[in-house]
Design an enzyme around this catalytic site. Structure first.
Site, short mmCIF file in Angstrom:
data_model
loop_
_atom_site.label_atom_id
_atom_site.label_comp_id
_atom_site.label_asym_id
_atom_site.label_seq_id
_atom_site.Cartn_x
_atom_site.Cartn_y
_atom_site.Cartn_z
CG HIS A 8 -0.18 0.02 2.51
ND1 HIS A 8 0.35 1.18 3.05
CD2 HIS A 8 0.14 -0.98 3.37
CE1 HIS A 8 0.96 0.88 4.19
NE2 HIS A 8 0.85 -0.42 4.40
CD GLU A 81 2.01 -5.58 8.11
OE1 GLU A 81 2.24 -6.81 7.99
OE2 GLU A 81 2.74 -4.71 7.65
#
Length: 168
Positions: A8, A81
């Protein structure tokens, strides 16, 4: 099959040097620009599917990357994550001060360490690898796929590829 693993774009917490983990932080202005640059680069390629972690920063990146191809983003929660537990929101300086022994252990045995209130890297590897396999099973050999995730899931996928390659 081509798989593009994409982290990201930048967030405010990245800029501040904070552990984000599973905290749902959005892209900042720089992150939007970064995602736009990747989207422009990938707009010249055929992209058949875009997958993303369910966390906002990855989803926003994936949406920007998929836009030139008019592709809806497929959400895959197992791409999220590593849960940093008690470290979430702390700066990296604070983490080194408060968790010095754990950080040393992490450097020598990263797959075995359980982050306080969080998870183990080996668990991230297992769930991310399972997600990647599910994605691959849903596509033809000639497809090009973008997978937007985070540092630890991507590192774990690359580590798994590396170990697999070394064992063959």
């Amino acid at each position: 099959m081509q798989i593009f693993l994409l982290r990201h774009g930048e967030t405010r917490w990245n800029r501040e040097g904070r552990c984000q983990g599973s905290s749902d932080i959005e892209l900042n202005e720089t992150g939007h620009r970064q995602a736009g640059e990747v989207a422009a680069h990938l707009s010249r390629r055929r992209i058949d599917a875009v997958y993303s972690s369910d966390l906002r920063r990855a989803r926003q990146t994936a949406e920007i990357v998929g836009e030139p191809h008019d592709i809806a983003v497929n959400i895959e929660p197992d791409l999220r994550e590593l849960d940093h537990g008690e470290m979430e929101g702390l700066t990296f300086v604070e983490v080194r001060e408060r968790f010095a022994e754990l950080i040393e252990l992490w450097r020598s045995q990263p797959l075995a360490v359980v982050l306080p209130g969080g998870e183990r890297l080996i668990d991230v590897e297992r769930r991310t690898w399972s997600a990647l396999n599910r994605i691959v099973e849903n596509h033809a050999a000639e497809d090009s796929i973008v997978v937007v995730s985070h540092t630890f899931p991507i590192v774990s996928i690359l580590g798994r590829f590396w170990r697999t390659w070394l064992n063959h």
